[in-house]
Design an enzyme around this catalytic site. Structure first.
Site, PDB file in Angstrom:
ATOM      1  N   CYS A 261      -4.183  -1.566  -1.835  1.00 12.25           N
ATOM      2  CA  CYS A 261      -4.422  -0.145  -2.074  1.00 12.25           C
ATOM      3  C   CYS A 261      -5.416  -0.084  -3.233  1.00 12.25           C
ATOM      4  CB  CYS A 261      -3.110   0.524  -2.457  1.00 12.25           C
ATOM      5  SG  CYS A 261      -3.299   2.229  -3.016  1.00 12.25           S
TER       6      CYS A 261
ATOM      7  N   GLU B   6      -3.626   8.710   8.310  1.00 15.56           N
ATOM      8  CA  GLU B   6      -2.156   8.755   8.430  1.00 15.56           C
ATOM      9  C   GLU B   6      -1.725   9.590   9.648  1.00 15.56           C
ATOM     10  OE1 GLU B   6       0.501   7.346   6.716  1.00 15.56           O
ATOM     11  OE2 GLU B   6      -0.885   6.096   5.583  1.00 15.56           O
TER      12      GLU B   6
ATOM     13  N   CYS C 269     -11.058   2.692  -0.028  1.00 13.54           N
ATOM     14  CA  CYS C 269      -9.640   3.017   0.165  1.00 13.54           C
ATOM     15  C   CYS C 269      -9.231   2.287   1.421  1.00 13.54           C
ATOM     16  CB  CYS C 269      -9.455   4.527   0.334  1.00 13.54           C
ATOM     17  SG  CYS C 269      -7.815   4.994   0.931  1.00 13.54           S
TER      18      CYS C 269
ATOM     19  N   HIS D 217      -7.296   2.901   3.676  1.00 10.61           N
ATOM     20  CA  HIS D 217      -7.148   3.713   4.881  1.00 10.61           C
ATOM     21  C   HIS D 217      -8.482   3.902   5.617  1.00 10.61           C
ATOM     22  CE1 HIS D 217      -3.258   4.734   3.179  1.00 10.61           C
ATOM     23  NE2 HIS D 217      -2.961   5.458   4.241  1.00 10.61           N
TER      24      HIS D 217
ATOM     25  N   ASP E 171       0.879  -1.180   0.000  1.00 14.75           N
ATOM     26  CA  ASP E 171       0.000   0.000   0.000  1.00 14.75           C
ATOM     27  C   ASP E 171       0.908   1.219   0.000  1.00 14.75           C
ATOM     28  OD1 ASP E 171      -2.354   1.637   0.293  1.00 14.75           O
ATOM     29  OD2 ASP E 171      -1.915   1.827   2.417  1.00 14.75           O
ATOM     30  N   SER E 172       0.293   2.388  -0.180  1.00 15.73           N
ATOM     31  CA  SER E 172       1.071   3.625  -0.109  1.00 15.73           C
ATOM     32  C   SER E 172       1.493   3.959   1.322  1.00 15.73           C
ATOM     33  CB  SER E 172       0.238   4.776  -0.679  1.00 15.73           C
ATOM     34  OG  SER E 172      -0.986   4.867   0.020  1.00 15.73           O
TER      35      SER E 172
HETATM   36  N1  DGL Z   1      -4.735   3.400   0.714  1.00 18.05           N
HETATM   37  C1  DGL Z   1      -4.820   3.859  -0.625  1.00 18.05           C
HETATM   38  C2  DGL Z   1      -6.074   3.340  -1.320  1.00 18.05           C
HETATM   39  O1  DGL Z   1      -6.587   2.336  -0.958  1.00 18.05           O
HETATM   40  C3  DGL Z   1      -4.781   5.311  -0.869  1.00 18.05           C
HETATM   41  C4  DGL Z   1      -4.148   6.239   0.058  1.00 18.05           C
HETATM   42  C5  DGL Z   1      -3.328   7.237  -0.739  1.00 18.05           C
HETATM   43  O2  DGL Z   1      -3.916   8.193  -1.275  1.00 18.05           O
HETATM   44  O3  DGL Z   1      -2.142   6.993  -0.835  1.00 18.05           O
HETATM   45  O4  DGL Z   1      -6.569   3.887  -2.245  1.00 18.05           O
END
Ligand code: DGL
Length: 266
Positions: free
Chosen positions: A73, A153, A186, A188, A10-11
């Site tokens: 992600c 985050e 997402c 997150h 993931d990011s």
């Molecule tokens: N966790 C990432 C997703 O599922 C995105 C978070 C980011 O913007 O880096 O899309």
């Protein structure tokens, strides 16, 4: 062969929600998790850039001789899944978008589905495409919620700030409409589950991409006879930027998974 790990990326810390679901569903599997903190967020970047990042992360993890790759992600799944599968034709590769769409299509009773995701995932139309392919009798409303990534985050997952931001993006979608399902599109966003429940009430069912992709992973491992023997699986955490920050956040947000974090360059 059964000793090989599952690669997950993931990011940032959001994909740990997927790693946690994989741990629950497949406790014997070893996981290698890569958080590309140095280049976060992916959600506001162009399709070409995210595809390139996804390919780099995939190549890096493939270097560990993984037996499966889980793209934890949604943005990277939306923009990079096809390129990743083309680059690694022999590696089973799962993305959270397809799994989440499957879960949402099963959950909705009214057919009204709201997708909360990053700008990039919404622009790619990945969820609508995946949802309409499964059911033609549904309506899909996409809402980009970029500030949710920053809240997660920063570890601001509950309280008045989270509540205000959630209402700002999503309250109108569940007001008088008969939308009954919210896709946490997402990885997150599940970190905000409590705040989302407080702000939106009990009405929308939440489609959880993490649990859905963990179920898919279990099935694919079983079909390919790749499942690990009964044992306690280990988790290795890698980050492309501050290992200390990643560890602190992981401890706060997903304490069961927190541990030593190695700093790596892709
Ligand atoms: N966790 C990432 C997703 O599922 C995105 C978070 C980011 O913007 O880096 O899309």
């Amino acid at each position: 062969m059964p000793l090989r790990s599952i690669g997950v990326f993931d990011s940032g810390v959001g994909g740990l929600t997927v790693a946690a679901a994989l741990r629950r569903r497949l406790p014997s599997e070893h996981l290698i998790y890569l958080g590309d903190l140095a280049r976060l967020p992916y959600g506001t970047k162009s399709a070409a850039t995210v595809e390139r990042y996804a390919l780099q992360a995939g190549k890096f993890l493939a270097g560990f001789d993984i037996k499966m790759l889980v793209v934890a992600c949604n943005t990277a799944s939306a923009h990079g899944l096809a390129a990743l599968r083309a680059a690694h034709p022999d590696l089973p590769i799962l993305g959270v978008v397809e799994a989440g769409a499957e879960a949402a299509a099963r959950l909705t009773k009214t057919g009204g589905i709201v997708v909360a995701a990053t700008e990039g995932t919404c622009a790619a139309e990945a969820f609508p495409k995946s949802l309409y392919a499964r059911r033609s009798d549904i309506r899909v409303l996409q809402i980009p919620c970029p500030l949710f990534v920053a809240l997660a985050e920063e570890g601001i997952t509950e309280g008045p700030l989270a509540d205000t931001v959630i209402r700002h993006y999503l309250a109108a979608a569940f007001g008088d409409h008969d939308n009954d399902t919210l896709v946490l599109g997402c990885t997150h966003f599940p970190l905000l589950t409590n705040a989302l429940r407080t702000a939106l009430g009990t009405k929308p069912a939440f489609a959880d991409c993490a649990a859905a992709v963990a179920d898919q992973a279990a099935e694919v491992l079983s079909v390919h006879r790749l499942a690990a023997p009964d044992r306690s699986g280990m988790l290795r955490l890698l980050a492309t930027d501050s290992a200390a920050r990643f560890r602190t956040l992981a401890e706060r947000l997903v304490p069961d998974l927190a541990g030593e974090v190695e700093r790596v360059d892709l």
